[in-house]
Scaffold this motif. Structure first.
Motif, PDB file in Angstrom:
ATOM      1  N   ALA A   1       0.828  -1.210   0.000  1.00  0.00           N
ATOM      2  CA  ALA A   1       0.000   0.000   0.000  1.00  0.00           C
ATOM      3  C   ALA A   1       0.862   1.259   0.000  1.00  0.00           C
ATOM      4  O   ALA A   1       0.590   2.221  -0.735  1.00  0.00           O
ATOM      5  N   LEU A   2       1.913   1.268   0.815  1.00  0.00           N
ATOM      6  CA  LEU A   2       2.789   2.438   0.875  1.00  0.00           C
ATOM      7  C   LEU A   2       3.503   2.662  -0.452  1.00  0.00           C
ATOM      8  O   LEU A   2       3.600   3.800  -0.940  1.00  0.00           O
ATOM      9  N   ARG A   3       4.009   1.579  -1.061  1.00  0.00           N
ATOM     10  CA  ARG A   3       4.702   1.740  -2.335  1.00  0.00           C
ATOM     11  C   ARG A   3       3.738   2.184  -3.427  1.00  0.00           C
ATOM     12  O   ARG A   3       4.089   3.006  -4.295  1.00  0.00           O
ATOM     13  N   GLY A   4       2.538   1.656  -3.408  1.00  0.00           N
ATOM     14  CA  GLY A   4       1.540   2.091  -4.377  1.00  0.00           C
ATOM     15  C   GLY A   4       1.251   3.575  -4.267  1.00  0.00           C
ATOM     16  O   GLY A   4       1.157   4.296  -5.275  1.00  0.00           O
TER      17      GLY A   4
ATOM     18  N   VAL B   1       6.910  -4.767  -2.891  1.00  0.00           N
ATOM     19  CA  VAL B   1       7.453  -3.668  -3.690  1.00  0.00           C
ATOM     20  C   VAL B   1       7.538  -4.063  -5.156  1.00  0.00           C
ATOM     21  O   VAL B   1       7.127  -3.307  -6.053  1.00  0.00           O
ATOM     22  N   ALA B   2       8.067  -5.254  -5.421  1.00  0.00           N
ATOM     23  CA  ALA B   2       8.203  -5.710  -6.803  1.00  0.00           C
ATOM     24  C   ALA B   2       6.848  -5.815  -7.489  1.00  0.00           C
ATOM     25  O   ALA B   2       6.682  -5.411  -8.646  1.00  0.00           O
TER      26      ALA B   2
ATOM     27  N   ARG C   1       8.417  -1.373 -13.250  1.00  0.00           N
ATOM     28  CA  ARG C   1       9.332  -2.524 -13.235  1.00  0.00           C
ATOM     29  C   ARG C   1       8.903  -3.502 -14.310  1.00  0.00           C
ATOM     30  O   ARG C   1       7.725  -3.616 -14.630  1.00  0.00           O
ATOM     31  N   GLY C   2       9.885  -4.207 -14.846  1.00  0.00           N
ATOM     32  CA  GLY C   2       9.600  -5.212 -15.852  1.00  0.00           C
ATOM     33  C   GLY C   2       9.086  -6.496 -15.248  1.00  0.00           C
ATOM     34  O   GLY C   2       8.748  -6.563 -14.058  1.00  0.00           O
TER      35      GLY C   2
END
Length: 467
Positions: free
Chosen positions: A22-25, A328-329, A338-339
């Motif tokens: 949630a934080l990374r989003g 995160v990934a 990210r790929g």
């Protein structure tokens, strides 16, 4: 009327995987909702990693005080206030729980209380305890529902005689004796904690070695260390029957062709975890679950478009830091940052915070030999480390495994003081594809236990200086 809100991303589960997702989003500009039915921070923060370390710190402090005379310090025999130990561990968990809530609020994540259930077509039903339902929609949903303790067949947890780790964290009183079934990190940590407090502890493990996923030398060393501390270890043992009595439990165990009845006040079952895959609506989608885990591809995708899964719910290794890394990934893929590289689990460290501590990363020696590669294996005992001798913490060693042809680091294993704080050096080396040349060429501070890491690499290539 049912409330209906649209988001870019809905995360179900607020543990180390879910709240980090949630934080990374939010960092990537997504409108994010986090659904959590009970405790932000999940099992790890509230009932696992964090509060157990608070208890183990108390046990370590007690051990140090008892050994103070060897340092020239005259101290009275310390008393044990179990209630205060438990109270402090709960306060630590509550403080970090509030910290997670603050981080989510600051990031603009909508925290929705209740049970998240997949309803299909990008819809998540959030069912509250009061019976109300809120509908959330999103192009992407991440399942981060975590895991729960596995019980022995036909022996349910009762919170009294038969404990899960929840019960072991908040005992009403100190038992005189304890049987621990399972010798993974959870079982070994609680065995260490209770033994230090004076409880008569027996560890029963079905596999031939304690810490069964670990390197054989580490497991053998830990078994001997525990037995020297008064913990009885029965490896290669099976549980034939468990009976509750008015005063405790009676456990029938078979090992090495013999059968024995063990009696204790309490039985702690620590035979692993099973993913929380029920009650989240996967039957309304194409998401599949097998053997207590959600099935995903190497990137975290399920069979349902737009539905992803991470952390303990997708299976071993069930570690908080793995869940956060996957989170995160996964979110970066969703956001296009990210790929399609797969989750690389080759260099995820595993730590056990018992006494002594253990930490490992990469392959065990047995796993490395199974590849058929020629190996260089280095070992360095802490008895040869100046810092360990100065502090009186010489029980342990460092072991490194290299490919003999390329010099690539394949695995590293540590037993001893602050092993969990030191393993990151090998984790970083492995992640950067370091060879023995880079590790040997690195300057380690003196005096420090970390010098044993250097010496182990030197030893693998016949260059050890202090042994």
């Amino acid at each position: 009327m049912t409330e209906h809100t649209a988001f870019d991303l809905v995360v179900i589960g607020g543990g180390p995987g879910g709240y980090v997702a949630a934080l990374r989003g939010a960092q990537l500009g997504l409108k994010v909702a986090l659904v959590e039915k009970k405790h932000l921070g999940g099992i790890c923060l509230n009932w696992g990693c964090i509060p157990t370390k608070a208890l183990l710190h108390a046990a370590d402090t007690l051990r140090h005080i008892r050994g103070a005379a060897t340092l020239g310090l005259d101290l009275a025999e310390p008393g044990i206030n179990l209630g205060k130990m438990v109270e402090r561990s709960r306060q630590v968990a509550q403080r970090l729980n509030r910290g997670v809530a603050h981080l989510l609020k600051k990031a603009g994540v909508a925290v929705v209380d209740g049970t998240g259930v997949l309803a299909g077509d990008g819809v998540v039903e959030v069912r509250s305890d009061d019976g109300s339902v809120r509908l959330l929609t999103a192009a992407n949903v991440i399942l981060a529902t975590g895991a729960r303790p596995r019980a022995l067949p036909h022996v349910p947890f009762d919170g009294d005689r038969v404990w899960s780790y929840y019960d072991a964290l908040t005992p009403g009183s100190l038992p005189r004796s304890l049987i621990v079934v399972g010798s993974g990190a959870i079982g070994m940590e609680f065995a260490s904690f209770y033994s230090t407090l004076g409880v008569q502890v027996t560890v029963v493990e079905a596999k031939p070695q304690v810490l069964p996923a670990g390197d054989e030398e580490v497991s053998a060393f830990m078994c001997e260390a525990f037995e020297r501390q008064g913990v009885r270890v029965l490896a290669g043992a099976t549980i034939d029957a468990v009976e509750r009595s008015e005063t405790g439990v009676r456990v029938r165990v078979s090992a090495a062709g013999t059968s024995e009845a063990l009696e204790a006040d309490r039985l702690l079952v620590a035979i692993g975890l099973t993913g929380n895959v029920e009650g989240i609506g996967i039957e309304n989608t194409r998401v599949a679950a097998e053997h207590g885990r959600i099935v995903t591809d190497a990137c975290g995708r399920t069979a349902e478009p737009g539905v992803w899964a991470i952390g303990d719910a997708v299976g071993a290794p069930m570690l908080a830091h793995k869940a956060s890394h996957q989170a995160v990934a996964c979110v970066e893929r969703i956001a296009g940052a990210r790929g399609d590289d797969k989750h690389d689990e080759s260099w995820i460290p595993a730590c056990t915070y018992s006494y002594p501590q253990t930490a490992s990363v990469g392959m065990t020696e047995a796993q490395a030999r199974a590849t058929g590669a020629a190996l260089k294996v280095g070992r360095f005992p802490l008895e040869g480390n100046g810092r360990a001798v100065a502090t009186g913490e010489t029980a342990g060693f460092v072991k490194t495994i290299f490919d003999a042809q390329t010099g690539a680091l394949l695995g590293a294993h540590m037993v001893g003081p602050e092993a969990a704080e030191l393993i990151h050096g090998f984790t970083l080396a492995g992640s950067l594809e370091a060879t023995e040349a880079e590790i040997i060429g690195t300057v380690f501070p003196h005096p420090s236990v970390s010098e044993a890491m250097h010496e182990s690499a030197l030893a693998a290539f016949g260059r050890a200086l202090h042994i």
